[in-house]
Design a protein around this motif. Structure first.
Motif, PDB file in Angstrom:
ATOM      1  N   UNK A 100       0.822  -1.203   0.000  1.00 39.68           N
ATOM      2  CA  UNK A 100       0.000   0.000   0.000  1.00 39.68           C
ATOM      3  C   UNK A 100       0.861   1.260   0.000  1.00 39.68           C
ATOM      4  N   UNK A 101       2.025   1.186   0.652  1.00 39.30           N
ATOM      5  CA  UNK A 101       2.927   2.326   0.695  1.00 39.30           C
ATOM      6  C   UNK A 101       4.356   1.837   0.786  1.00 39.30           C
ATOM      7  N   UNK A 102       5.274   2.697   0.374  1.00 41.46           N
ATOM      8  CA  UNK A 102       6.693   2.351   0.398  1.00 41.46           C
ATOM      9  C   UNK A 102       7.470   3.615   0.750  1.00 41.46           C
ATOM     10  N   UNK A 103       8.598   3.436   1.417  1.00 38.78           N
ATOM     11  CA  UNK A 103       9.434   4.590   1.726  1.00 38.78           C
ATOM     12  C   UNK A 103      10.895   4.165   1.819  1.00 38.78           C
ATOM     13  N   UNK A 104      11.781   5.122   1.610  1.00 38.73           N
ATOM     14  CA  UNK A 104      13.219   4.924   1.758  1.00 38.73           C
ATOM     15  C   UNK A 104      13.654   5.657   3.021  1.00 38.73           C
TER      16      UNK A 104
END
Length: 278
Positions: free
Chosen positions: A155-159
């Motif tokens: 649903x979401x991704x982040x670095x």
């Protein structure tokens, strides 16, 4: 004057921070090479300026700006690309004026040595990651995009920045020297107890959740809090290699003072922390 993150279309030119006079539209146009369009970014809130007519003018795809936009704007992901050079500014203030690019994003792109990709999936509604780490932010962002293209549960991704191992070891040793923290057994306090928070809001949300076990540890940048009371709110506070304070944080959250407190702690010198004059 505001600080913008400039992302050149040419891969042989590094991204850079650039000071721009507020309301200097011509300076923004010069960077993107024409009329301006802005798209919104999330986590942290920001805006990316690009050339409004870039595709009509057959400008080249800006791969770095595109992967940034795809990670920080899920609606944009896979549906469009950025062409030409681009720049990132902060969210507008109450007057509608641009602000400087978010410090957390500047720090991530400019001052981080190792990166990790975290996912939020429908099957596991919390941030998690695999063992992959990266030394180049653009590689980490490309990997994040690749995961979203191959796993439909995301649903979401982040670095995020990977915790420096020296800091982890330093915090662990200071924690284990504390008689209350060292007594933690459900779960035990270990080197893996440290949970990263990548904005002050995220740190506030986690600590404000309450009812944490002894040995629960949260960190933001180089500031670490370790809970010393079962189900309580008494946090061993560590920065500059010293455990200098035991803080009760829920009152500052309830009274709206938490963000100011964290900013004071992050700007305090070691001597100020030791003297409790932050």
């Amino acid at each position: 004057m505001i600080t913008a993150i400039v992302i050149p279309v040419n891969l042989d030119q590094p991204i850079r921070c650039q000071q721009i006079e507020l309301h200097d539209v011509d300076a923004l146009r010069q960077i993107v090479g024409g009329n301006l369009q802005i798209i919104g970014l999330d986590r942290p809130p920001a805006g990316m300026y690009l050339n409004e007519e870039g595709k009509l003018n057959r400008m080249r795809v800006n791969h770095r700006a595109t992967t940034l936009a795809w990670v920080h704007n899920s609606a944009f992901r896979g549906n469009d690309v950025i062409v030409g050079s681009a720049l990132i500014v902060g969210p507008p203030n109450r007057h509608g004026d641009d602000t400087s690019a978010p410090e957390d994003l500047v720090d991530l792109l400019m001052n981080t040595n190792r990166y990790r990709v975290q996912l939020w999936t429908s099957s596991e509604p919390r941030w998690s990651s695999d063992n992959q780490t990266f030394t180049d932010w653009s590689e980490a962002y490309r990997y994040a995009v690749q995961l979203t293209e191959t796993w439909n549960l995301i649903e979401n991704v982040r670095v995020v920045p990977e915790l420096d191992e020296q800091l982890r070891e330093q915090w662990y040793r200071l924690g284990i020297e504390n008689p209350w923290i060292s007594s933690a057994d459900d779960p035990p306090f270990t080197r893996n107890s440290f949970v990263g928070c990548y904005s002050i809001d995220e740190l506030e949300e986690n600590i404000g959740h309450g009812n944490w076990a002894i040995g629960t540890a949260f960190y933001y940048r180089d500031l670490c809090f370790i809970n010393q009371v079962e189900g309580g709110d008494e946090w061993l506070t560590i920065r500059h290699g010293i455990a200098f304070e035991s803080m009760t944080l829920e009152p500052s959250i309830e009274e709206g003072r938490f963000a100011r407190l964290i900013r004071r702690l992050l700007t305090a010198s070691k001597a100020q922390c030791q003297a409790l004059t932050y």
